[in-house]
Design a protein around this motif. Structure first.
Motif, short mmCIF file in Angstrom:
data_model
loop_
_atom_site.label_atom_id
_atom_site.label_comp_id
_atom_site.label_asym_id
_atom_site.label_seq_id
_atom_site.Cartn_x
_atom_site.Cartn_y
_atom_site.Cartn_z
N GLY A 689 0.82 -1.21 0.00
CA GLY A 689 0.00 0.00 0.00
C GLY A 689 0.85 1.25 0.00
O GLY A 689 0.37 2.33 0.33
N LEU A 690 2.13 1.11 -0.35
CA LEU A 690 3.03 2.26 -0.28
C LEU A 690 3.64 2.56 -1.65
O LEU A 690 4.79 2.94 -1.76
N VAL A 735 4.68 -0.22 10.54
CA VAL A 735 5.29 -1.53 10.81
C VAL A 735 6.59 -1.66 10.02
O VAL A 735 7.61 -2.14 10.53
N PHE A 736 6.56 -1.19 8.77
CA PHE A 736 7.78 -1.26 7.97
C PHE A 736 8.89 -0.42 8.63
O PHE A 736 10.02 -0.88 8.75
N LEU A 738 9.25 0.37 11.70
CA LEU A 738 9.70 -0.26 12.94
C LEU A 738 10.80 -1.27 12.67
O LEU A 738 11.77 -1.36 13.40
N LEU A 739 10.64 -2.03 11.59
CA LEU A 739 11.47 -3.22 11.42
C LEU A 739 12.57 -3.12 10.39
O LEU A 739 13.53 -3.88 10.44
N TYR A 740 12.47 -2.20 9.43
CA TYR A 740 13.43 -2.32 8.34
C TYR A 740 14.84 -1.88 8.74
O TYR A 740 15.07 -1.43 9.85
N CYS A 741 15.74 -2.11 7.80
CA CYS A 741 17.17 -1.87 8.00
C CYS A 741 17.48 -0.71 8.94
O CYS A 741 17.02 0.40 8.73
N PRO A 742 18.24 -0.95 10.00
CA PRO A 742 18.58 0.14 10.91
C PRO A 742 19.44 1.19 10.20
O PRO A 742 19.93 0.94 9.10
N CYS A 743 19.61 2.34 10.83
CA CYS A 743 20.30 3.44 10.16
C CYS A 743 21.75 3.10 9.89
O CYS A 743 22.31 2.17 10.46
N ILE A 744 22.34 3.90 9.03
CA ILE A 744 23.70 3.60 8.55
C ILE A 744 24.71 3.54 9.72
O ILE A 744 25.62 2.73 9.72
N ALA A 770 10.62 -6.84 7.60
CA ALA A 770 9.76 -5.67 7.60
C ALA A 770 8.73 -5.77 6.47
O ALA A 770 7.54 -5.49 6.66
N TRP A 771 9.21 -6.18 5.29
CA TRP A 771 8.31 -6.29 4.14
C TRP A 771 7.19 -7.30 4.43
O TRP A 771 6.02 -7.02 4.24
N LEU A 772 7.60 -8.47 4.93
CA LEU A 772 6.62 -9.52 5.22
C LEU A 772 5.59 -9.05 6.23
O LEU A 772 4.38 -9.26 6.06
N CYS A 773 6.05 -8.39 7.29
CA CYS A 773 5.12 -7.99 8.33
C CYS A 773 4.18 -6.89 7.83
O CYS A 773 2.98 -6.90 8.09
N ALA A 774 4.76 -5.92 7.08
CA ALA A 774 3.92 -4.84 6.56
C ALA A 774 2.90 -5.40 5.58
O ALA A 774 1.73 -5.00 5.57
#
Ligand code: GDP
Ligand code: MG
Length: 784
Positions: A689-690, A735-736, A738-744, A770-774
């Motif tokens: 949805g994004l 949700v995405f 929250l979970l996706y790749c942490p910052c550099i 993150a993708w799966l959960c979102a």
């Protein structure tokens, strides 16, 4: 009967130390050997692990392990002399002053040695138990001449430094160890360092308040046949409580100089340096290595050890391993030494016969027999030289504090209170204040440079690079510095005071359930603040497996930089349920962390968390010097990263969002390369949805720093984000995020700890999760 069944407060004598391998060797090395008296002190609030007293110090172990220790409670009074602790010894009260500067001391063969040429670099290994004051002494010895690196092949800190006032010296701080058994990675590092790098001398730091267990390591170090001095630390506590140590007698019994010091008070350190330089310069090896006694328990160990020494002498010399050390390790059943010595079939058979004979005569298996032999000698030394105070103020104080901090009903409330206070002070008070200060500093500087550049009529592109790229990017990361330093200040205070060991003790049961040990709680908690210091703090974990697994779990703990995202979207889409949504996100992160831990445990990290045989040291006031040094190190570390990895990443992102494919500078970022890339990945986000390039762009910029997700969205949508999303896609976005790749910065710190491969794998895995959960949120939500 086993230790598990012993009632709290009761004492018993160990009759058999069960278990096998690493764990059992740990028990033996820590002094849990047949004949020793141990007293059960308490259970952790959740019923496991237990804490007990052995040889006057506090040790913890899990119930499952305690079950392997067999005990008897009869006739405790009749314990043979050998196993008595020294507290009651009467004849040791003789106080003798140390003759002072040991150039005239007994154990220096001054002049008749064969001194090394004056310009030889004198290398030292600083070796000692954990909590013996090693860090404190190292800082006293080296001052600010330190250099921090890693041991080859492993990410364990290696600190070197020249001794102050002695330019031709180099001390290496080895990991804190309890024995030279090759079981934990720290022990292997320390053992290999002494065996392979052949330091000119060893400085062995011994905690005088816990002398029996500390001398156990000393026994094994003496066998290395390297010039050595013993730094008898914490003497201020011994004398302060009316105890004493007959240092001269101890020197005589151990055959090396013994210097009483107090590292925290900087007493005796100068004398220690003089001795250390002397023994290394004249290469004065320990005068004594033979600690087995033919009268000890029938002399079985003595005979076996000497037989093995004769048997392997030439092999050991050829392999470059000290003979005595090789022999006692072989008798303990050390496979690595056996391999290194390359014995032939006959010799191996003879070795096995000797070992079996010893076991039969001694009535103990080989490792227990060796540990017992060492402890017998130590008890003998202590009986003659140590007069322990009956009551130690520090011990009593520790016990009082512990009735609250590890008490059955108070431990967890106090833990929450203390951590809450640390976080509050860091993120709301001190850290935030300093951060504000730094931010306005950076802002002012940016403004100054900005107008400077304008005045000079600098090229527009260069101008943008400096201001929008470097200053904004590096500046925003730099503003984390105060938070990180403040958090580390509190954590190192907690660590050095001895509290962190208690937290691990209290929390072990919970973390065991997900395949970690109690010690991992600290990094995970810090993860709620910021992933960068969380990853850095995993260094306190003793096993490589636990360390890796903990690092991979920290990104699931929602860091504070994501709060602005949550706040923005809950305000726009869920104004009535803001608190609920935010709490839900935190809990979702924790749940996924737990699920991942369970997954890792079954796949990447099979095996057990480290055995929880851990010492609970007395509470001590950390020395300000050590704390400051640590803060400086962390800050330096962070700054180095800010100006390398982050600097480059900033420039790259700035470049991508400021230029189009023809490399012309664009005003409207929808024409930029970044927009093109975002357009490419946009189909990936459509199922969530994004499907909008601007959202993709903001998520990419979130990899730089999570805070920038919101600011990027606001710029790209010109304030109209709310119209571009539905509540459902907003939930998916939350949700995405929250979970996706942490910052550099976080990925860079993972790279530093575990290497590039792990860092990339983690970044990729987080995105996948993150993708799966979102997707799940968007799909399930779409059903209603
Ligand atoms: P390490 O774990 O061996 O590196 O030990 P640290 O250097 O971290 O010291 C552990 C604790 O003991 C710290 O709180 C120190 O401040 C404290 N400490 C170190 N040396 C002394 C000493 O000589 N006397 C006293 N009373 N405390 C000390
Ligand atoms: Mg330390």
């Amino acid at each position: 009967m086993t230790l598990k069944d012993l009632a709290i407060g009761d004492s018993a004598r160990v009759t058999k130390t069960g278990g096998n391998g690493e764990l059992r060797q740990h028990f033996l090395d820590m002094g849990v050997i047949p004949g020793t008296i141990i007293t059960k002190i308490k259970l952790a609030p959740m019923g496991d692990p237990i804490e007990f007293d052995v040889n006057g110090y506090e040790l913890t172990m899990r119930l499952a392990d305690a079950e392997k220790i067999e005990i008897e409670t009869e006739n405790l009074a009749e314990t043979d002399n050998k196993h008595k602790t020294t507290t009651t010894s009467a004849n040791a009260a003789v106080k003798t002053l140390h003759p002072g500067l040991g150039e005239d001391g007994k154990f220096h063969a001054k002049g008749d040695g064969d001194p090394l040429p004056d310009d030889t670099l004198l290398t030292y290994a600083l070796v000692g138990n954990q909590n013996s004051g090693k860090t404190t002494l190292f800082n006293q010895l080296t001052g600010s001449n330190q250099h921090v690196g890693n041991f080859p092949g492993v990410t364990v800190d290696r600190k070197d430094g020249a001794i102050r006032g002695q330019p031709n010296t180099l001390v290496t701080d080895l990991p804190g160890i309890y024995s030279m058994s090759p079981y934990t990675s720290e022990e292997i590092i320390s053992r290999n360092f002494v065996l392979n790098e052949k330091p000119r001398g060893i400085i062995n730091i011994v905690d005088a308040t816990n002398i029996e267990r500390n001398l156990y390591l000393t026994m094994q170090l003496l066998e290395m046949d390297v010039p050595m001095v013993i730094a008898l630390n914490m003497m201020d506590e011994i004398t302060g409580n009316g105890g004493s140590v007959d240092v001269n007698k101890m020197e005589e019994l151990l055959g090396v100089p013994v210097v009483p010091i107090s590292a925290a008070k900087n007493q005796g350190v100068d004398e220690l340096i003089k001795h250390a330089v002397h023994v290394a310069h004249f290469q004065e090896k320990p005068l004594r290595q033979d600690f087995c006694d033919e009268n000890d328990s029938g002399g079985a160990v003595h005979r076996a050890l000497h037989a093995v020494i004769h048997l392997i002498q030439d092999h050991a010399v050829k392999a470059g391993i000290p003979v005595r050390f090789a022999a006692s390790k072989l008798l303990e059943g050390d496979k690595r030494i056996l391999y290194a010595l390359d014995l032939d079939v006959n010799e191996k058979e003879i070795l096995e016969h000797i070992s079996l004979q010893m076991e039969a005569e001694r009535g103990l298996d080989r490792s227990a027999a060796m540990a017992d032999m060492r402890y017998s000698y130590i008890k003998n030394v202590c009986r003659q030289t140590v007069h322990k105070p009956h009551e130690s103020k520090e011990r009593i104080r520790s016990q009082k504090i512990d009735t609250l901090l590890t008490g059955k009903y108070t431990a967890i409330p106090f833990f929450i209170l203390i951590m809450g206070l640390v976080f509050f002070l860091t993120f709301n008070v001190i850290g935030a204040f300093l951060q504000g200060l730094l931010e306005s500093g950076i802002e002012a500087l940016t403004g100054l440079v900005d107008s400077g550049l304008t005045a000079m009529g600098t090229n527009e592109v260069l101008h943008a690079l400096i201001i929008d790229g470097i200053f904004t990017g590096v500046g925003s990361v730099l503003s984390f510095l105060p938070i990180i330093v403040t958090l580390f200040f509190f954590l190192s205070m907690l660590e050095d005071s001895g509290y962190i060991a208690r937290v691990a003790f209290v929390m072990d049961t919970l973390l065991r359930k997900i395949g970690l040990s109690g010690r991992s709680i600290v990094p995970l908690l810090i993860g709620f603040g910021c992933t960068v210091p969380a990853v850095m703090s995993t260094r306190i974990l003793p096993s490589e497996r636990d360390r890796k697994m903990t690092i991979l779990l920290t990104p699931f703990m929602s860091c504070t930089a994501k709060l602005p995202i949550y706040a923005f979207f809950t305000a726009a889409f869920f104004p009535k349920h803001g608190g609920l949504v935010m709490t839900g996100l935190y809990i979702l992160g924790i749940i996924l962390g737990i699920l991942n831990a369970l997954l890792y445990r079954k796949t990447l990290f099979k095996g057990e968390p480290v055995p929880f045989v851990m010492e609970l040291p007395n509470y001590r006031l950390p020395s300000p010097k050590s704390v400051c040094q640590l803060l400086w190190e962390k800050a330096k570390d962070f700054l180095e990263r800010a100006f390398t990895v982050i600097f480059i990443a900033t420039i790259v992102i700035w470049f991508l969002q400021s230029f189009d494919l023809h490399l012309t500078f664009v005003e409207d970022s929808s024409q930029s390369i970044l927009a093109k890339i975002s357009g490419l990945i946009e189909p990936l986000f459509r199922p969530l949805g994004l499907g909008d390039w601007r959202i993709c762009t903001s998520l990419i910029s979130g990899v730089m720093a999570k805070e920038s997700v919101v600011s990027t969205l606001e710029i790209l949508f010109a304030g109209g984000v709310a119209s571009a999303l539905t509540p459902l896609s907003a939930a998916s976005l939350l949700v995405f995020s929250l979970l996706y790749c942490p910052c550099i910065a976080a990925v860079a710190s993972v790279k530093r700890e575990l290497g590039a491969k792990w860092a990339f794998a983690m970044a990729f895995w987080q995105c996948a999760v993150a993708w799966l959960c979102a997707f799940a949120v968007y799909m399930i939500g779409g059903l209603f």
